[in-house]
Design a protein around this motif. Structure first.
Motif, PDB file in Angstrom:
ATOM      1  N   UNK A   1     -19.413 -16.316   6.726  1.00 33.30           N
ATOM      2  CA  UNK A   1     -19.759 -16.238   5.315  1.00 33.30           C
ATOM      3  C   UNK A   1     -18.634 -15.746   4.418  1.00 33.30           C
ATOM      4  N   UNK A   2     -17.513 -15.378   5.005  1.00 37.85           N
ATOM      5  CA  UNK A   2     -16.420 -14.914   4.158  1.00 37.85           C
ATOM      6  C   UNK A   2     -15.210 -14.501   4.958  1.00 37.85           C
ATOM      7  N   UNK A   3     -14.118 -14.341   4.225  1.00 37.17           N
ATOM      8  CA  UNK A   3     -12.843 -13.909   4.800  1.00 37.17           C
ATOM      9  C   UNK A   3     -12.299 -12.791   3.924  1.00 37.17           C
ATOM     10  N   UNK A   4     -11.719 -11.779   4.544  1.00 38.69           N
ATOM     11  CA  UNK A   4     -11.116 -10.681   3.791  1.00 38.69           C
ATOM     12  C   UNK A   4      -9.711 -10.408   4.314  1.00 38.69           C
ATOM     13  N   UNK A   5      -8.878  -9.877   3.438  1.00 34.02           N
ATOM     14  CA  UNK A   5      -7.511  -9.508   3.772  1.00 34.02           C
ATOM     15  C   UNK A   5      -7.304  -8.042   3.405  1.00 34.02           C
ATOM     16  N   UNK A   6      -6.541  -7.326   4.223  1.00 35.83           N
ATOM     17  CA  UNK A   6      -6.255  -5.944   3.870  1.00 35.83           C
ATOM     18  C   UNK A   6      -4.938  -5.489   4.482  1.00 35.83           C
ATOM     19  N   UNK A   7      -4.160  -4.814   3.668  1.00 40.37           N
ATOM     20  CA  UNK A   7      -2.982  -4.063   4.083  1.00 40.37           C
ATOM     21  C   UNK A   7      -3.284  -2.617   3.716  1.00 40.37           C
ATOM     22  N   UNK A   8      -3.319  -1.719   4.699  1.00 40.10           N
ATOM     23  CA  UNK A   8      -3.768  -0.359   4.421  1.00 40.10           C
ATOM     24  C   UNK A   8      -2.895   0.675   5.119  1.00 40.10           C
ATOM     25  N   UNK A   9      -2.845   1.856   4.522  1.00 42.08           N
ATOM     26  CA  UNK A   9      -2.042   2.951   5.082  1.00 42.08           C
ATOM     27  C   UNK A   9      -2.567   4.300   4.596  1.00 42.08           C
ATOM     28  N   UNK A  10      -3.889   4.381   4.378  1.00 39.08           N
ATOM     29  CA  UNK A  10      -4.460   5.610   3.831  1.00 39.08           C
ATOM     30  C   UNK A  10      -4.583   6.726   4.854  1.00 39.08           C
ATOM     31  N   UNK A  11      -4.972   6.399   6.088  1.00 41.04           N
ATOM     32  CA  UNK A  11      -5.205   7.434   7.091  1.00 41.04           C
ATOM     33  C   UNK A  11      -3.907   8.141   7.488  1.00 41.04           C
ATOM     34  N   UNK A  12      -2.830   7.402   7.519  1.00 37.29           N
ATOM     35  CA  UNK A  12      -1.543   7.963   7.931  1.00 37.29           C
ATOM     36  C   UNK A  12      -0.705   8.444   6.752  1.00 37.29           C
ATOM     37  N   UNK A  13      -1.105   8.080   5.534  1.00 34.30           N
ATOM     38  CA  UNK A  13      -0.364   8.498   4.356  1.00 34.30           C
ATOM     39  C   UNK A  13       0.984   7.830   4.217  1.00 34.30           C
ATOM     40  N   UNK A  14       1.141   6.646   4.793  1.00 35.63           N
ATOM     41  CA  UNK A  14       2.427   5.954   4.753  1.00 35.63           C
ATOM     42  C   UNK A  14       2.414   4.860   3.690  1.00 35.63           C
ATOM     43  N   UNK A  15       3.402   3.981   3.749  1.00 29.39           N
ATOM     44  CA  UNK A  15       3.465   2.854   2.828  1.00 29.39           C
ATOM     45  C   UNK A  15       3.743   1.594   3.636  1.00 29.39           C
TER      46      UNK A  15
ATOM     47  N   UNK B   1      -6.366   4.145  12.204  1.00 32.93           N
ATOM     48  CA  UNK B   1      -6.917   2.862  11.757  1.00 32.93           C
ATOM     49  C   UNK B   1      -6.207   2.378  10.491  1.00 32.93           C
ATOM     50  N   UNK B   2      -4.909   2.207  10.587  1.00 32.43           N
ATOM     51  CA  UNK B   2      -4.068   1.640   9.529  1.00 32.43           C
ATOM     52  C   UNK B   2      -3.284   0.471  10.114  1.00 32.43           C
ATOM     53  N   UNK B   3      -3.171  -0.610   9.350  1.00 29.42           N
ATOM     54  CA  UNK B   3      -2.434  -1.783   9.820  1.00 29.42           C
ATOM     55  C   UNK B   3      -1.676  -2.412   8.666  1.00 29.42           C
ATOM     56  N   UNK B   4      -0.449  -2.850   8.907  1.00 28.25           N
ATOM     57  CA  UNK B   4       0.301  -3.494   7.829  1.00 28.25           C
ATOM     58  C   UNK B   4      -0.328  -4.806   7.364  1.00 28.25           C
ATOM     59  N   UNK B   5      -1.116  -5.450   8.240  1.00 31.06           N
ATOM     60  CA  UNK B   5      -1.770  -6.702   7.840  1.00 31.06           C
ATOM     61  C   UNK B   5      -3.040  -6.905   8.655  1.00 31.06           C
ATOM     62  N   UNK B   6      -4.088  -7.358   7.978  1.00 28.64           N
ATOM     63  CA  UNK B   6      -5.375  -7.663   8.613  1.00 28.64           C
ATOM     64  C   UNK B   6      -5.941  -8.944   7.995  1.00 28.64           C
TER      65      UNK B   6
ATOM     66  N   UNK C   1       0.840  -1.190   0.000  1.00 27.90           N
ATOM     67  CA  UNK C   1       0.000   0.000   0.000  1.00 27.90           C
ATOM     68  C   UNK C   1       0.877   1.242   0.000  1.00 27.90           C
ATOM     69  N   UNK C   2       0.328   2.313  -0.537  1.00 27.21           N
ATOM     70  CA  UNK C   2       1.005   3.608  -0.557  1.00 27.21           C
ATOM     71  C   UNK C   2      -0.067   4.672  -0.369  1.00 27.21           C
ATOM     72  N   UNK C   3      -0.293   5.065   0.893  1.00 25.46           N
ATOM     73  CA  UNK C   3      -1.370   5.997   1.246  1.00 25.46           C
ATOM     74  C   UNK C   3      -2.703   5.512   0.690  1.00 25.46           C
ATOM     75  N   UNK C   4      -2.907   4.196   0.721  1.00 25.94           N
ATOM     76  CA  UNK C   4      -4.095   3.595   0.111  1.00 25.94           C
ATOM     77  C   UNK C   4      -4.730   2.577   1.040  1.00 25.94           C
ATOM     78  N   UNK C   5      -5.966   2.200   0.710  1.00 23.34           N
ATOM     79  CA  UNK C   5      -6.675   1.183   1.486  1.00 23.34           C
ATOM     80  C   UNK C   5      -7.677   0.473   0.593  1.00 23.34           C
ATOM     81  N   UNK C   6      -7.404  -0.780   0.282  1.00 23.99           N
ATOM     82  CA  UNK C   6      -8.374  -1.624  -0.398  1.00 23.99           C
ATOM     83  C   UNK C   6      -8.173  -3.047   0.091  1.00 23.99           C
ATOM     84  N   UNK C   7      -9.229  -3.831   0.010  1.00 29.49           N
ATOM     85  CA  UNK C   7      -9.211  -5.194   0.543  1.00 29.49           C
ATOM     86  C   UNK C   7      -9.598  -6.172  -0.555  1.00 29.49           C
ATOM     87  N   UNK C   8      -9.268  -7.436  -0.332  1.00 32.85           N
ATOM     88  CA  UNK C   8      -9.804  -8.496  -1.168  1.00 32.85           C
ATOM     89  C   UNK C   8     -10.570  -9.457  -0.259  1.00 32.85           C
TER      90      UNK C   8
END
Length: 211
Positions: A184-198, A101-106, A59-66
């Motif tokens: 009913x499902x599982x999702x994964x996310x690596x995000x860093x949008x709130x802090x603007x980091x990578x 609310x940013x985490x390197x892994x979820x 991620x680079x100041x971004x947040x999306x999940x699969x």
């Protein structure tokens, strides 16, 4: 006769414990995973070759999940197991706030309320930045998700895989008072949008087991 029966029983292998594979990734494809963007795009791709293939997220100041829609019977396979590793954390963030609310892994597990959206609930297992390992708190954006710090702080070695396990059925009962028969499902996310980091993380061998 009794001796023959005993010999037969001893020679018959025990039935394998059930396993529901969610993300083996090796070999694998992301075709069944749905993409959900919150701000910008985290890049998810399979890296490596053959049985060494894993899911990389950057991620680079971004947040999306699969997310993978998959009903899992928690009466048979209540334990979620996975392996992950992160390059680094985001120091100084307070995960109980929206700004933090940013985490390197979820890794999310989701109970879908269907048309009754207010009944949807999720438990979000995170690699926390500052919250201590074992801590839990409501998500800063919604009361329908509980955050759980499975790991916390900088990785001891970014190249070392860390294996995790959680009893999902027990966690939903603990955090929501729900005795669920399935998720009913599982999702994964690596995000860093709130802090603007990578950030960068890898995931592999995500599955549900009996114990």
């Amino acid at each position: 006769m009794l001796g023959s029966v005993l010999a037969l029983l001893l020679a018959t292998p025990a039935a394998a414990a059930p396993t529901v594979m969610i993300g083996r990734f090796a070999p694998g494809s992301l075709a069944a995973w749905e993409h959900k963007s919150f701000k910008g795009e985290t890049r998810y791709r399979l890296v490596g070759h053959g049985n060494a293939r894993t899911l990389e997220a950057t991620c680079d100041a971004s947040a999306s999940a699969i997310a993978l829609r998959r009903k899992v019977d928690l009466r048979r396979t209540p334990v979620l197991r996975w392996e992950w590793r992160v390059d680094h954390i985001y120091p100084g963030l307070d995960g109980t706030t929206r700004a933090g609310d940013d985490y390197p892994a979820r890794v999310y597990v989701i109970h879908d309320g269907g048309v009754m959206l207010w009944r949807t609930r999720a438990v979000n297992y995170v690699w926390a930045n500052s919250e201590p390992r074992g801590a839990h708190w409501p998500n800063a954006f919604t009361d329908k998700a509980m955050m759980v710090a499975v790991q916390s702080g900088p990785p001891a070695d970014p190249d070392t895989w860390v294996a995790e396990s959680r009893n999902v059925r027990a966690d939903f009962k603990r955090f929501y008072g729900l005795d669920l028969h399935q998720i009913d499902g599982v999702a994964l996310m690596t995000d860093c949008d709130n802090s603007g980091r990578s950030g960068r993380a890898e995931y592999r061998n995500i599955r549900f087991t009996a114990h």
